[in-house]
Design a protein around this motif. Sequence first.
Motif, PDB file in Angstrom:
ATOM      1  N   GLY A  21       0.818  -1.213   0.000  1.00 29.84           N
ATOM      2  CA  GLY A  21       0.000   0.000   0.000  1.00 29.84           C
ATOM      3  C   GLY A  21       0.853   1.264   0.000  1.00 29.84           C
ATOM      4  N   ILE A  22       1.930   1.259   0.778  1.00 24.56           N
ATOM      5  CA  ILE A  22       2.833   2.419   0.799  1.00 24.56           C
ATOM      6  C   ILE A  22       3.519   2.572  -0.555  1.00 24.56           C
ATOM      7  N   TYR A  23       3.888   1.454  -1.165  1.00 26.78           N
ATOM      8  CA  TYR A  23       4.506   1.493  -2.500  1.00 26.78           C
ATOM      9  C   TYR A  23       3.556   2.144  -3.513  1.00 26.78           C
ATOM     10  N   LEU A  24       2.291   1.748  -3.484  1.00 28.74           N
ATOM     11  CA  LEU A  24       1.313   2.342  -4.404  1.00 28.74           C
ATOM     12  C   LEU A  24       1.110   3.826  -4.120  1.00 28.74           C
ATOM     13  N   ILE A  38      -4.940   0.882  -2.463  1.00 31.67           N
ATOM     14  CA  ILE A  38      -4.320   1.305  -1.200  1.00 31.67           C
ATOM     15  C   ILE A  38      -5.315   1.110  -0.058  1.00 31.67           C
ATOM     16  N   GLY A  39      -6.559   1.517  -0.272  1.00 35.53           N
ATOM     17  CA  GLY A  39      -7.585   1.336   0.755  1.00 35.53           C
ATOM     18  C   GLY A  39      -7.786  -0.126   1.105  1.00 35.53           C
ATOM     19  N   ILE A  75      -6.924  -1.815   4.845  1.00 34.00           N
ATOM     20  CA  ILE A  75      -7.958  -2.531   5.604  1.00 34.00           C
ATOM     21  C   ILE A  75      -7.559  -3.992   5.805  1.00 34.00           C
ATOM     22  N   THR A  76      -7.093  -4.642   4.745  1.00 30.39           N
ATOM     23  CA  THR A  76      -6.685  -6.046   4.840  1.00 30.39           C
ATOM     24  C   THR A  76      -5.534  -6.209   5.823  1.00 30.39           C
ATOM     25  N   SER A  77      -4.562  -5.316   5.738  1.00 36.90           N
ATOM     26  CA  SER A  77      -3.414  -5.366   6.636  1.00 36.90           C
ATOM     27  C   SER A  77      -3.855  -5.249   8.091  1.00 36.90           C
ATOM     28  N   THR A  78      -4.742  -4.324   8.359  1.00 39.24           N
ATOM     29  CA  THR A  78      -5.212  -4.124   9.726  1.00 39.24           C
ATOM     30  C   THR A  78      -5.976  -5.343  10.243  1.00 39.24           C
ATOM     31  N   LEU A 138     -10.832   3.135   4.248  1.00 35.73           N
ATOM     32  CA  LEU A 138     -12.098   3.493   3.605  1.00 35.73           C
ATOM     33  C   LEU A 138     -12.014   4.875   2.958  1.00 35.73           C
ATOM     34  N   PHE A 139     -11.274   5.794   3.587  1.00 33.82           N
ATOM     35  CA  PHE A 139     -11.082   7.125   3.010  1.00 33.82           C
ATOM     36  C   PHE A 139     -10.379   7.030   1.658  1.00 33.82           C
ATOM     37  N   PHE A 140      -9.361   6.193   1.556  1.00 29.70           N
ATOM     38  CA  PHE A 140      -8.682   6.022   0.274  1.00 29.70           C
ATOM     39  C   PHE A 140      -9.629   5.458  -0.784  1.00 29.70           C
ATOM     40  N   MET A 141     -10.507   4.556  -0.393  1.00 29.33           N
ATOM     41  CA  MET A 141     -11.467   3.991  -1.341  1.00 29.33           C
ATOM     42  C   MET A 141     -12.472   5.052  -1.784  1.00 29.33           C
ATOM     43  N   VAL A 142     -12.922   5.892  -0.859  1.00 31.26           N
ATOM     44  CA  VAL A 142     -13.831   6.996  -1.209  1.00 31.26           C
ATOM     45  C   VAL A 142     -13.095   7.994  -2.104  1.00 31.26           C
ATOM     46  N   LEU A 143     -11.845   8.265  -1.790  1.00 31.97           N
ATOM     47  CA  LEU A 143     -11.044   9.174  -2.611  1.00 31.97           C
ATOM     48  C   LEU A 143     -10.929   8.658  -4.039  1.00 31.97           C
TER      49      LEU A 143
END
Length: 169
Positions: free
Chosen positions: A73-76, A101-102, A106-109, A146-151
């Motif tokens: 996710g950080i790479y992306l 990234i979103g 979420i998956t990582s958490t 979720l914010f990244f997915m909304v973004l």
Amino acid sequence: MRKLNVLKACIDLAFYLSCLTVLAFVVFIPFAVLGQMDGIPIKMQGRELIVDNWQAKVVLVFALVSALFFVYGIYLLRKTIGFFLKKDVFNSEVIRNFNVIGICVITSTLLMVLPSFLYTAFHRTAMGFKLEVGFDSPLLVISLGLFFMVLSEVFKIAKNLKEENDLTL
């Protein structure tokens, strides 16, 4: 633009430090899983984990997979900031990256918190529930995902509006 350069520097630093952490994890996990580190306590997500049974080893493997998702996710995010620096904001890859990234965050958490919680629930006599509010709170991190997915959706709408605007005289 200066803020974007500072953001890129911060994300780059986080990426390289995360890569070092994952590398250490990759070296450490096989020793723990193969039984070389029985009885050594490890603290993860505020919970103590003693690697002395197969359940603890499974939690460690989930933690490694979680770390891999987070680093990806950080790479992306680094790639996306690169598009921003080129002023290519409404690129299709930017939109896809925000969504992925979103999902990665979420998956990582979930891969980190759920196995650790279940291990603690089954291997402790005294069970408690702690709601954390802070930067390491799972609820906050899932909200960030979720914010990244909304973004991603917002950028998709903006891209469509830009394309429609470019077609009009």
